[in-house]
Motif scaffolding. Structure first.
Motif, PDB file in Angstrom:
ATOM      1  N   THR A 127       0.834  -1.193   0.000  1.00  0.00           N
ATOM      2  CA  THR A 127       0.000   0.000   0.000  1.00  0.00           C
ATOM      3  C   THR A 127       0.876   1.252   0.000  1.00  0.00           C
ATOM      4  OG1 THR A 127      -0.061   0.090   2.414  1.00  0.00           O
ATOM      5  CG2 THR A 127      -1.768  -1.214   1.306  1.00  0.00           C
ATOM      6  N   THR A 191     -14.333  -1.020  -1.553  1.00  0.00           N
ATOM      7  CA  THR A 191     -13.401   0.095  -1.681  1.00  0.00           C
ATOM      8  C   THR A 191     -12.120  -0.158  -0.898  1.00  0.00           C
ATOM      9  OG1 THR A 191     -13.203   2.494  -1.479  1.00  0.00           O
ATOM     10  CG2 THR A 191     -14.355   1.361   0.294  1.00  0.00           C
ATOM     11  N   PHE A 192     -11.205   0.780  -1.011  1.00  0.00           N
ATOM     12  CA  PHE A 192      -9.927   0.670  -0.313  1.00  0.00           C
ATOM     13  C   PHE A 192     -10.120   0.962   1.173  1.00  0.00           C
ATOM     14  CE2 PHE A 192      -8.982   1.714  -4.714  1.00  0.00           C
ATOM     15  CZ  PHE A 192      -7.970   0.818  -5.025  1.00  0.00           C
ATOM     16  N   GLN A 193      -9.159   0.576   1.977  1.00  0.00           N
ATOM     17  CA  GLN A 193      -9.247   0.760   3.409  1.00  0.00           C
ATOM     18  C   GLN A 193      -9.377   2.227   3.780  1.00  0.00           C
ATOM     19  OE1 GLN A 193      -5.615  -1.497   4.375  1.00  0.00           O
ATOM     20  NE2 GLN A 193      -6.881  -2.830   5.633  1.00  0.00           N
ATOM     21  N   ARG A 194     -10.067   2.485   4.891  1.00  0.00           N
ATOM     22  CA  ARG A 194     -10.229   3.857   5.380  1.00  0.00           C
ATOM     23  C   ARG A 194      -8.871   4.509   5.640  1.00  0.00           C
ATOM     24  NH1 ARG A 194     -14.799   1.622   8.271  1.00  0.00           N
ATOM     25  NH2 ARG A 194     -16.713   2.743   7.738  1.00  0.00           N
ATOM     26  N   HIS A 195      -8.837   5.823   5.432  1.00  0.00           N
ATOM     27  CA  HIS A 195      -7.668   6.655   5.728  1.00  0.00           C
ATOM     28  C   HIS A 195      -6.491   6.401   4.777  1.00  0.00           C
ATOM     29  CE1 HIS A 195      -9.968   7.566   9.247  1.00  0.00           C
ATOM     30  NE2 HIS A 195      -9.817   6.367   9.757  1.00  0.00           N
ATOM     31  N   THR A 196      -6.720   5.660   3.690  1.00  0.00           N
ATOM     32  CA  THR A 196      -5.673   5.461   2.694  1.00  0.00           C
ATOM     33  C   THR A 196      -5.859   6.492   1.583  1.00  0.00           C
ATOM     34  OG1 THR A 196      -7.008   3.861   1.456  1.00  0.00           O
ATOM     35  CG2 THR A 196      -5.558   2.987   3.188  1.00  0.00           C
ATOM     36  N   TYR A 199      -8.814   5.805  -0.786  1.00  0.00           N
ATOM     37  CA  TYR A 199     -10.097   6.006  -0.110  1.00  0.00           C
ATOM     38  C   TYR A 199     -10.394   7.493   0.033  1.00  0.00           C
ATOM     39  CZ  TYR A 199     -13.776   5.905   3.415  1.00  0.00           C
ATOM     40  OH  TYR A 199     -14.957   6.087   4.100  1.00  0.00           O
ATOM     41  N   SER A 217     -17.420  -2.524   2.003  1.00  0.00           N
ATOM     42  CA  SER A 217     -16.432  -3.574   2.266  1.00  0.00           C
ATOM     43  C   SER A 217     -15.073  -3.007   1.891  1.00  0.00           C
ATOM     44  CB  SER A 217     -16.722  -4.826   1.437  1.00  0.00           C
ATOM     45  OG  SER A 217     -17.981  -5.374   1.796  1.00  0.00           O
ATOM     46  N   PHE A 218     -14.056  -3.297   2.711  1.00  0.00           N
ATOM     47  CA  PHE A 218     -12.741  -2.699   2.515  1.00  0.00           C
ATOM     48  C   PHE A 218     -11.703  -3.760   2.177  1.00  0.00           C
ATOM     49  CE2 PHE A 218     -15.065  -0.088   5.561  1.00  0.00           C
ATOM     50  CZ  PHE A 218     -15.007   1.150   4.961  1.00  0.00           C
ATOM     51  N   SER A 219     -10.729  -3.360   1.358  1.00  0.00           N
ATOM     52  CA  SER A 219      -9.607  -4.242   1.032  1.00  0.00           C
ATOM     53  C   SER A 219      -8.373  -3.390   0.760  1.00  0.00           C
ATOM     54  CB  SER A 219      -9.926  -5.101  -0.195  1.00  0.00           C
ATOM     55  OG  SER A 219      -8.800  -5.875  -0.573  1.00  0.00           O
ATOM     56  N   ASN A 220      -7.205  -3.940   1.103  1.00  0.00           N
ATOM     57  CA  ASN A 220      -5.952  -3.239   0.783  1.00  0.00           C
ATOM     58  C   ASN A 220      -5.346  -3.751  -0.508  1.00  0.00           C
ATOM     59  OD1 ASN A 220      -5.045  -5.741   1.529  1.00  0.00           O
ATOM     60  ND2 ASN A 220      -3.487  -5.010   2.951  1.00  0.00           N
TER      61      ASN A 220
END
Length: 304
Positions: A127, A191-196, A199, A217-220
Protein backbone atom coordinates in the motif's frame (compact mmCIF):
# COMPACT_ATOMS: atom_id res chain seq x y z
CA UNK A 1 38.97 11.27 5.40
CA UNK A 2 37.19 8.02 4.57
CA UNK A 3 34.49 7.69 1.96
CA UNK A 4 32.58 5.42 4.34
CA UNK A 5 32.31 8.28 6.85
CA UNK A 6 30.81 10.54 4.21
CA UNK A 7 28.30 7.89 3.12
CA UNK A 8 27.38 7.16 6.74
CA UNK A 9 26.74 10.82 7.49
CA UNK A 10 24.51 11.29 4.43
CA UNK A 11 22.50 8.13 5.15
CA UNK A 12 22.13 9.00 8.83
CA UNK A 13 20.95 12.49 7.89
CA UNK A 14 18.25 10.95 5.72
CA UNK A 15 17.09 8.13 8.01
CA UNK A 16 17.53 10.08 11.28
CA UNK A 17 18.00 6.79 13.09
CA UNK A 18 21.25 5.15 14.18
CA UNK A 19 19.81 1.64 14.27
CA UNK A 20 18.33 1.73 10.77
CA UNK A 21 21.51 3.32 9.43
CA UNK A 22 23.57 0.54 10.98
CA UNK A 23 21.26 -2.12 9.54
CA UNK A 24 21.42 -0.67 6.03
CA UNK A 25 25.21 -0.42 6.14
CA UNK A 26 25.52 -3.90 7.68
CA UNK A 27 27.39 -2.67 10.72
CA UNK A 28 26.73 -1.72 14.35
CA UNK A 29 25.43 1.43 16.02
CA UNK A 30 28.77 2.02 17.81
CA UNK A 31 30.48 1.87 14.39
CA UNK A 32 28.08 4.51 13.06
CA UNK A 33 28.79 6.75 16.06
CA UNK A 34 32.53 6.23 15.57
CA UNK A 35 32.36 7.24 11.90
CA UNK A 36 30.41 10.41 12.70
CA UNK A 37 32.84 11.27 15.51
CA UNK A 38 35.80 10.77 13.15
CA UNK A 39 34.20 13.04 10.55
CA UNK A 40 33.49 15.71 13.14
CA UNK A 41 37.10 15.51 14.34
CA UNK A 42 38.41 15.89 10.78
CA UNK A 43 36.19 18.90 10.11
CA UNK A 44 36.62 20.40 13.56
CA UNK A 45 32.90 21.05 14.07
CA UNK A 46 29.84 19.38 15.55
CA UNK A 47 27.64 17.95 12.80
CA UNK A 48 24.81 16.59 14.94
CA UNK A 49 23.31 17.41 18.33
CA UNK A 50 21.80 14.59 20.34
CA UNK A 51 18.59 15.04 22.33
CA UNK A 52 18.07 11.79 24.18
CA UNK A 53 17.31 9.18 21.54
CA UNK A 54 16.75 11.87 18.89
CA UNK A 55 19.17 14.18 17.15
CA UNK A 56 19.22 17.03 14.67
CA UNK A 57 21.79 18.49 12.30
CA UNK A 58 23.64 21.57 13.46
CA UNK A 59 23.99 24.55 11.07
CA UNK A 60 27.46 23.20 10.27
CA UNK A 61 25.88 19.78 9.71
CA UNK A 62 23.45 21.18 7.14
CA UNK A 63 26.29 22.98 5.35
CA UNK A 64 28.45 19.87 5.38
CA UNK A 65 25.58 17.71 4.10
CA UNK A 66 25.19 19.85 0.97
CA UNK A 67 28.90 19.63 0.15
CA UNK A 68 29.26 15.93 0.98
CA UNK A 69 26.20 14.93 -1.08
CA UNK A 70 27.70 16.73 -4.08
CA UNK A 71 31.08 15.09 -3.45
CA UNK A 72 29.52 11.62 -3.37
CA UNK A 73 27.49 12.34 -6.51
CA UNK A 74 30.59 13.56 -8.35
CA UNK A 75 32.51 10.48 -7.21
CA UNK A 76 29.67 8.21 -8.35
CA UNK A 77 29.55 9.98 -11.72
CA UNK A 78 33.30 9.43 -12.09
CA UNK A 79 32.93 5.70 -11.39
CA UNK A 80 30.06 5.42 -13.85
CA UNK A 81 32.09 7.14 -16.57
CA UNK A 82 34.84 4.50 -16.25
CA UNK A 83 32.69 1.44 -15.71
CA UNK A 84 30.95 -1.00 -18.00
CA UNK A 85 27.21 -1.07 -17.13
CA UNK A 86 27.39 -4.86 -17.30
CA UNK A 87 29.62 -4.76 -14.23
CA UNK A 88 27.20 -2.86 -11.97
CA UNK A 89 26.30 -5.43 -9.32
CA UNK A 90 23.93 -3.02 -7.57
CA UNK A 91 20.79 -3.72 -5.56
CA UNK A 92 17.68 -1.81 -6.63
CA UNK A 93 14.68 -1.92 -4.30
CA UNK A 94 11.55 -0.85 -6.17
CA UNK A 95 8.18 -0.42 -4.45
CA UNK A 96 4.84 -0.13 -6.25
CA UNK A 97 1.12 -0.30 -5.64
CA UNK A 98 -1.09 -2.78 -7.50
CA UNK A 99 -2.22 -0.40 -10.27
CA UNK A 100 1.36 0.14 -11.45
CA UNK A 101 2.24 -3.55 -11.09
CA UNK A 102 -0.70 -4.46 -13.31
CA UNK A 103 0.23 -2.00 -16.06
CA UNK A 104 3.81 -0.88 -16.85
CA UNK A 105 5.97 -2.21 -14.00
CA UNK A 106 6.89 -5.42 -15.96
CA UNK A 107 8.22 -3.28 -18.83
CA UNK A 108 10.18 -1.16 -16.36
CA UNK A 109 11.63 -4.30 -14.81
CA UNK A 110 12.75 -5.48 -18.26
CA UNK A 111 14.45 -2.14 -18.97
CA UNK A 112 16.31 -2.36 -15.67
CA UNK A 113 17.43 -5.88 -16.55
CA UNK A 114 18.66 -4.70 -19.94
CA UNK A 115 20.62 -1.73 -18.55
CA UNK A 116 21.87 -3.38 -15.33
CA UNK A 117 22.10 -7.11 -16.12
CA UNK A 118 24.04 -7.90 -12.94
CA UNK A 119 21.74 -5.94 -10.64
CA UNK A 120 19.68 -7.54 -7.91
CA UNK A 121 16.19 -6.10 -8.34
CA UNK A 122 13.77 -6.39 -5.43
CA UNK A 123 10.10 -5.65 -6.14
CA UNK A 124 7.95 -4.73 -3.13
CA UNK A 125 4.19 -4.58 -3.75
CA UNK A 126 2.31 -2.85 -0.94
CA UNK A 127 0.00 0.00 0.00
CA UNK A 128 1.02 3.65 -0.33
CA UNK A 129 1.30 4.02 3.45
CA UNK A 130 3.66 1.07 3.80
CA UNK A 131 5.73 2.03 0.75
CA UNK A 132 6.30 5.53 2.12
CA UNK A 133 7.21 4.11 5.51
CA UNK A 134 9.67 1.72 3.87
CA UNK A 135 11.29 4.58 2.00
CA UNK A 136 11.69 6.65 5.17
CA UNK A 137 13.24 3.62 6.86
CA UNK A 138 15.76 3.20 4.03
CA UNK A 139 14.26 -0.10 2.83
CA UNK A 140 13.11 1.16 -0.60
CA UNK A 141 15.08 3.18 -3.16
CA UNK A 142 12.26 4.19 -5.50
CA UNK A 143 8.52 3.79 -5.18
CA UNK A 144 5.38 4.40 -7.21
CA UNK A 145 2.33 5.18 -5.11
CA UNK A 146 -0.30 7.87 -4.49
CA UNK A 147 1.39 10.33 -2.13
CA UNK A 148 4.67 12.27 -2.22
CA UNK A 149 7.31 12.19 0.52
CA UNK A 150 7.11 15.73 1.86
CA UNK A 151 10.40 15.70 3.73
CA UNK A 152 13.82 17.21 3.20
CA UNK A 153 16.12 15.29 0.88
CA UNK A 154 13.47 13.40 -1.09
CA UNK A 155 12.26 14.05 -4.62
CA UNK A 156 8.78 13.36 -5.97
CA UNK A 157 7.04 13.78 -9.31
CA UNK A 158 3.84 12.68 -11.06
CA UNK A 159 4.86 9.69 -13.15
CA UNK A 160 1.45 9.08 -14.80
CA UNK A 161 -2.29 9.63 -14.43
CA UNK A 162 -5.08 7.07 -14.95
CA UNK A 163 -8.78 7.58 -15.55
CA UNK A 164 -11.14 5.94 -13.03
CA UNK A 165 -14.33 3.95 -13.57
CA UNK A 166 -17.18 2.63 -11.51
CA UNK A 167 -17.44 -1.06 -12.42
CA UNK A 168 -19.83 -3.84 -11.50
CA UNK A 169 -20.81 -7.34 -12.48
CA UNK A 170 -23.67 -7.67 -14.97
CA UNK A 171 -25.47 -9.29 -12.01
CA UNK A 172 -25.66 -5.89 -10.29
CA UNK A 173 -25.63 -3.21 -12.97
CA UNK A 174 -27.16 -2.65 -16.37
CA UNK A 175 -25.15 -1.45 -19.35
CA UNK A 176 -26.28 1.88 -20.73
CA UNK A 177 -28.20 2.97 -17.66
CA UNK A 178 -27.04 6.24 -16.06
CA UNK A 179 -26.48 5.87 -12.30
CA UNK A 180 -26.75 8.82 -9.94
CA UNK A 181 -24.53 9.26 -6.88
CA UNK A 182 -27.48 8.33 -4.66
CA UNK A 183 -28.07 5.12 -6.63
CA UNK A 184 -24.41 4.16 -6.33
CA UNK A 185 -24.50 4.89 -2.61
CA UNK A 186 -27.43 2.53 -2.20
CA UNK A 187 -25.45 -0.34 -3.74
CA UNK A 188 -22.87 -2.47 -1.88
CA UNK A 189 -19.47 -0.81 -2.36
CA UNK A 190 -16.07 -2.46 -2.37
CA UNK A 191 -13.40 0.09 -1.68
CA UNK A 192 -9.93 0.67 -0.31
CA UNK A 193 -9.25 0.76 3.41
CA UNK A 194 -10.23 3.86 5.38
CA UNK A 195 -7.67 6.65 5.73
CA UNK A 196 -5.67 5.46 2.69
CA UNK A 197 -4.93 7.78 -0.27
CA UNK A 198 -7.32 5.99 -2.70
CA UNK A 199 -10.10 6.01 -0.11
CA UNK A 200 -9.55 9.72 0.51
CA UNK A 201 -9.91 10.30 -3.23
CA UNK A 202 -13.20 8.37 -3.51
CA UNK A 203 -14.93 9.36 -0.24
CA UNK A 204 -15.66 12.98 -1.38
CA UNK A 205 -17.52 11.56 -4.38
CA UNK A 206 -20.38 10.78 -1.98
CA UNK A 207 -19.78 13.34 0.74
CA UNK A 208 -19.92 16.27 -1.71
CA UNK A 209 -23.45 15.16 -2.61
CA UNK A 210 -24.45 14.54 1.04
CA UNK A 211 -24.86 10.86 0.25
CA UNK A 212 -23.76 8.13 2.65
CA UNK A 213 -22.75 4.76 1.25
CA UNK A 214 -24.92 2.13 2.92
CA UNK A 215 -22.83 -1.02 2.56
CA UNK A 216 -19.04 -0.84 2.58
CA UNK A 217 -16.43 -3.57 2.27
CA UNK A 218 -12.74 -2.70 2.52
CA UNK A 219 -9.61 -4.24 1.03
CA UNK A 220 -5.95 -3.24 0.78
CA UNK A 221 -5.61 -5.18 -2.48
CA UNK A 222 -6.80 -3.90 -5.87
CA UNK A 223 -6.69 -7.45 -7.22
CA UNK A 224 -9.01 -8.64 -4.43
CA UNK A 225 -11.40 -5.75 -5.02
CA UNK A 226 -11.65 -6.59 -8.71
CA UNK A 227 -12.21 -10.28 -7.97
CA UNK A 228 -15.01 -9.54 -5.50
CA UNK A 229 -16.59 -7.14 -7.96
CA UNK A 230 -16.51 -9.71 -10.77
CA UNK A 231 -18.19 -12.19 -8.43
CA UNK A 232 -21.05 -9.74 -7.87
CA UNK A 233 -20.43 -8.70 -4.28
CA UNK A 234 -20.54 -4.97 -5.03
CA UNK A 235 -19.45 -2.08 -7.22
CA UNK A 236 -15.96 -0.56 -7.11
CA UNK A 237 -14.12 2.53 -8.29
CA UNK A 238 -10.85 1.43 -9.93
CA UNK A 239 -8.39 2.57 -12.60
CA UNK A 240 -10.05 1.83 -15.94
CA UNK A 241 -6.91 0.21 -17.35
CA UNK A 242 -6.81 -2.39 -14.59
CA UNK A 243 -10.20 -3.81 -15.59
CA UNK A 244 -10.10 -3.23 -19.37
CA UNK A 245 -9.76 -6.93 -20.17
CA UNK A 246 -12.54 -7.87 -17.73
CA UNK A 247 -14.84 -5.28 -19.33
CA UNK A 248 -13.99 -6.56 -22.81
CA UNK A 249 -14.69 -10.13 -21.70
CA UNK A 250 -18.08 -9.14 -20.31
CA UNK A 251 -17.14 -9.95 -16.72
CA UNK A 252 -17.57 -6.34 -15.67
CA UNK A 253 -19.60 -3.34 -16.84
CA UNK A 254 -18.03 0.11 -17.06
CA UNK A 255 -20.96 1.89 -15.42
CA UNK A 256 -22.36 5.04 -16.99
CA UNK A 257 -22.54 7.55 -14.12
CA UNK A 258 -23.98 11.05 -13.84
CA UNK A 259 -20.92 12.25 -11.92
CA UNK A 260 -17.58 11.09 -13.37
CA UNK A 261 -14.76 10.12 -11.04
CA UNK A 262 -11.68 12.35 -11.00
CA UNK A 263 -8.52 10.77 -12.46
CA UNK A 264 -5.88 9.29 -10.15
CA UNK A 265 -2.31 10.57 -10.16
CA UNK A 266 0.58 8.23 -9.40
CA UNK A 267 3.64 9.64 -7.69
CA UNK A 268 7.26 8.48 -7.91
CA UNK A 269 9.44 9.08 -4.83
CA UNK A 270 13.17 8.62 -4.45
CA UNK A 271 16.23 9.89 -2.62
CA UNK A 272 18.93 11.10 -5.02
CA UNK A 273 22.07 10.62 -2.89
CA UNK A 274 24.38 8.94 -2.18
CA UNK A 275 24.72 6.96 -5.40
CA UNK A 276 22.75 9.69 -7.11
CA UNK A 277 24.00 9.08 -10.64
CA UNK A 278 22.71 5.52 -10.83
CA UNK A 279 19.38 6.53 -9.30
CA UNK A 280 19.04 9.32 -11.84
CA UNK A 281 19.41 6.71 -14.58
CA UNK A 282 16.83 4.46 -12.93
CA UNK A 283 14.38 7.36 -12.57
CA UNK A 284 14.93 8.29 -16.21
CA UNK A 285 14.08 4.73 -17.24
CA UNK A 286 10.90 4.89 -15.14
CA UNK A 287 9.80 8.11 -16.83
CA UNK A 288 10.61 6.63 -20.25
CA UNK A 289 8.64 3.46 -19.52
CA UNK A 290 5.57 5.22 -18.15
CA UNK A 291 5.55 7.67 -21.06
CA UNK A 292 5.89 4.88 -23.63
CA UNK A 293 3.13 2.86 -22.00
CA UNK A 294 0.69 5.78 -21.92
CA UNK A 295 1.50 6.66 -25.55
CA UNK A 296 0.63 3.10 -26.62
CA UNK A 297 -2.96 3.06 -25.31
CA UNK A 298 -6.14 5.11 -25.39
CA UNK A 299 -5.09 8.62 -24.28
CA UNK A 300 -8.39 8.98 -22.39
CA UNK A 301 -7.36 6.17 -20.04
CA UNK A 302 -3.75 7.11 -19.17
CA UNK A 303 -1.43 10.04 -19.72
CA UNK A 304 1.75 11.68 -18.39
Amino acid sequence: MKLANFETFVLLSRLRHFGRTADQLHTTQPAISSRIAALEQELGVRLIEREGRKFHLTPAGHAALTVIEKLLTDYERLKVSFADPDQFAVTLRIGAIDAIVQTWLPSFYQKLRDVFPRAQIDIIVDTTTNLLSGMRDGEIDLNFCLDPVLEEGYRSFVVCTYSMSWVASPKLAKAGRVYSVAELGAMPLITFQRHTPPYRAIAPYFQDESVLASQLSFSNSLTTMIRLTIDGFGVAAVPTLCVAKDIEAGLLIDMNVAKPLPPMQFIANYHPAPGGVLMERVVSLAKETASGFCASIDPAKAWV
